[in-house]
Motif scaffolding. Sequence first.
Motif, short mmCIF file in Angstrom:
data_model
loop_
_atom_site.label_atom_id
_atom_site.label_comp_id
_atom_site.label_asym_id
_atom_site.label_seq_id
_atom_site.Cartn_x
_atom_site.Cartn_y
_atom_site.Cartn_z
N THR A 268 6.40 -4.26 -15.33
CA THR A 268 7.25 -4.11 -14.15
C THR A 268 8.47 -5.03 -14.16
O THR A 268 9.29 -4.96 -13.25
N ARG A 269 8.58 -5.88 -15.16
CA ARG A 269 9.81 -6.66 -15.32
C ARG A 269 10.89 -5.85 -16.02
O ARG A 269 12.07 -6.21 -15.99
N ILE A 270 10.49 -4.77 -16.67
CA ILE A 270 11.43 -3.91 -17.39
C ILE A 270 12.10 -2.96 -16.40
O ILE A 270 11.46 -2.45 -15.47
N GLY A 271 13.39 -2.69 -16.59
CA GLY A 271 14.11 -1.78 -15.71
C GLY A 271 13.51 -0.40 -15.69
O GLY A 271 12.94 0.08 -16.68
N ALA A 272 13.64 0.28 -14.55
CA ALA A 272 13.01 1.59 -14.36
C ALA A 272 13.48 2.61 -15.38
O ALA A 272 12.70 3.44 -15.86
N ASP A 273 14.78 2.58 -15.75
CA ASP A 273 15.29 3.56 -16.71
C ASP A 273 14.68 3.35 -18.09
O ASP A 273 14.44 4.31 -18.83
N VAL A 274 14.39 2.09 -18.43
CA VAL A 274 13.77 1.80 -19.72
C VAL A 274 12.28 2.13 -19.68
O VAL A 274 11.72 2.66 -20.65
N GLN A 275 11.62 1.84 -18.56
CA GLN A 275 10.21 2.21 -18.40
C GLN A 275 9.99 3.70 -18.69
O GLN A 275 9.01 4.08 -19.32
N ASP A 276 10.93 4.52 -18.24
CA ASP A 276 10.76 5.96 -18.36
C ASP A 276 10.81 6.45 -19.80
O ASP A 276 10.44 7.60 -20.07
N GLU B 186 9.30 -1.20 -9.53
CA GLU B 186 8.19 -0.28 -9.27
C GLU B 186 8.12 0.78 -10.38
O GLU B 186 9.16 1.26 -10.85
N LEU B 187 6.91 1.13 -10.77
CA LEU B 187 6.75 2.22 -11.73
C LEU B 187 7.02 3.55 -11.03
O LEU B 187 6.64 3.74 -9.87
N SER B 188 7.68 4.46 -11.74
CA SER B 188 7.90 5.78 -11.17
C SER B 188 6.56 6.50 -11.04
O SER B 188 5.59 6.19 -11.75
N SER B 189 6.50 7.48 -10.15
CA SER B 189 5.26 8.23 -9.96
C SER B 189 4.88 8.96 -11.25
O SER B 189 3.69 9.09 -11.57
N ALA B 190 5.88 9.42 -12.00
CA ALA B 190 5.61 10.11 -13.27
C ALA B 190 4.95 9.18 -14.26
O ALA B 190 4.03 9.58 -15.00
N LEU B 191 5.40 7.91 -14.30
CA LEU B 191 4.82 6.95 -15.24
C LEU B 191 3.44 6.49 -14.77
O LEU B 191 2.52 6.33 -15.57
N LYS B 192 3.30 6.29 -13.45
CA LYS B 192 2.00 5.87 -12.91
C LYS B 192 0.89 6.85 -13.28
O LYS B 192 -0.24 6.46 -13.53
N GLU C 87 15.62 0.34 -26.85
CA GLU C 87 15.39 0.19 -28.29
C GLU C 87 14.17 -0.67 -28.59
O GLU C 87 13.61 -0.61 -29.69
N ALA C 88 13.73 -1.49 -27.63
CA ALA C 88 12.52 -2.29 -27.84
C ALA C 88 11.26 -1.44 -27.72
O ALA C 88 10.20 -1.82 -28.22
N ILE C 89 11.37 -0.32 -27.04
CA ILE C 89 10.22 0.57 -26.85
C ILE C 89 10.25 1.73 -27.84
O ILE C 89 9.23 2.06 -28.46
N ARG C 90 11.40 2.35 -28.04
CA ARG C 90 11.47 3.53 -28.90
C ARG C 90 11.73 3.15 -30.36
O ARG C 90 10.86 3.19 -31.19
N TYR C 91 12.93 2.76 -30.69
CA TYR C 91 13.29 2.31 -32.04
C TYR C 91 14.68 1.71 -31.99
O TYR C 91 15.43 1.90 -31.03
N GLY C 92 15.03 0.98 -33.03
CA GLY C 92 16.37 0.41 -33.14
C GLY C 92 16.96 0.75 -34.49
O GLY C 92 16.40 1.54 -35.26
#
Length: 360
Positions: A158-166, A207-213, A116-121
């Motif tokens: 990279t402090r953010i969890g991988a599922d949220v990064q995506d 680690e950032l996913s390859s898709a995000l990198k 919600e910090a990245i998309r919306y709340g």
Amino acid sequence: MSTILRQHAENLFAQELEELKKQDGDQKPVNWVLSPRAVVTYLVGGKLKNGFEVSPKYIGNKRLMEIAVATLTTDRALLLYGLPGTAKSWVSEHLAAAISGNSTLIVQGTAGTGEEAIRYGWNYARLLSEGPTEKALVETPIMRAMKDGKIARIEELTRIGADVQDALITILSEKTLPVPELNIEVQAVQGFNIIATANNRDKGVNELSSALKRRFNTVILPVPDSMEEEIDIVKRRVESFEKVMQLPAEPPALQEIRRIVTIFRELRSGLTLDGKTKVKMPSGTLSTAEAISVVNNGLSMAAYFGDGQLKAHDLAAGIIGAVVKDPVQDRIVWNEYLETVLKTRDDWKDIYRACRDLGA
């Protein structure tokens, strides 16, 4: 005089940005305040055609800044990567200020940062009373940047969890942010992009996913190449600190800054500057940012507990605090450096005694 402790870059350097805007005759991308060339001038400094001097914000390889700015003119986001204290956040802020005139659209990455910090709340009071409506929607800095065509910043990605990064993948690839609850989407306006920062030394880095990198161009910000370059950075940032804090202390002698930078560079590299003596390296990074902090702390000590003139005993505690992060291993490293390197330098006796007397 303003009582704000730290002004945003666009306010602190408003005059420079205005002068650059007046003199800027190059083509600007849509919704950019300055042209790419003018943004780089703002970052690395220079003299304008009318004689106005723009102060350098980043002291280092100009080409890195050109690559960073060029990236932001494309559909790729920018990742500033490197060791802690290599000015990643500083550069990110000044890039956003010069490009969008607004460096405040920022998400601070932590282990607890949610999607919600990245998309919306949602405003839950309104959500309960009205159901999902646009008025109940809480926009994030990224959503506002998309709507306004501005730069959004993500600190410590990279402090953010991988599922949220995506959650960023659709935003960066499709330039759209779906809101399925309202059956709408926010489409990014030209000028929108993201600058993220990340360092490679924190424990718990995701680690950032390859898709995000693939959605980022990475610019690695190195530690300062030369001694003089690092001294100049420390000097400029300390002068800025003195001005803001209005310390009743004299500006530090260049000699004291040089000694701090020398200690940090030698311990950081594991070798004395003359190349003759190998030294053990401590666990910390001993970055330029930490050198700035040591000098600033010393100035405060001199101003409020000394005679206003920065001396070795004002700096000693800060030096030891920066070096000795691990109370066992780093203490051994520091004491060995103190006795085998600092003690042997005739013109460093004062700083050797000050550090030794603190019982490090």
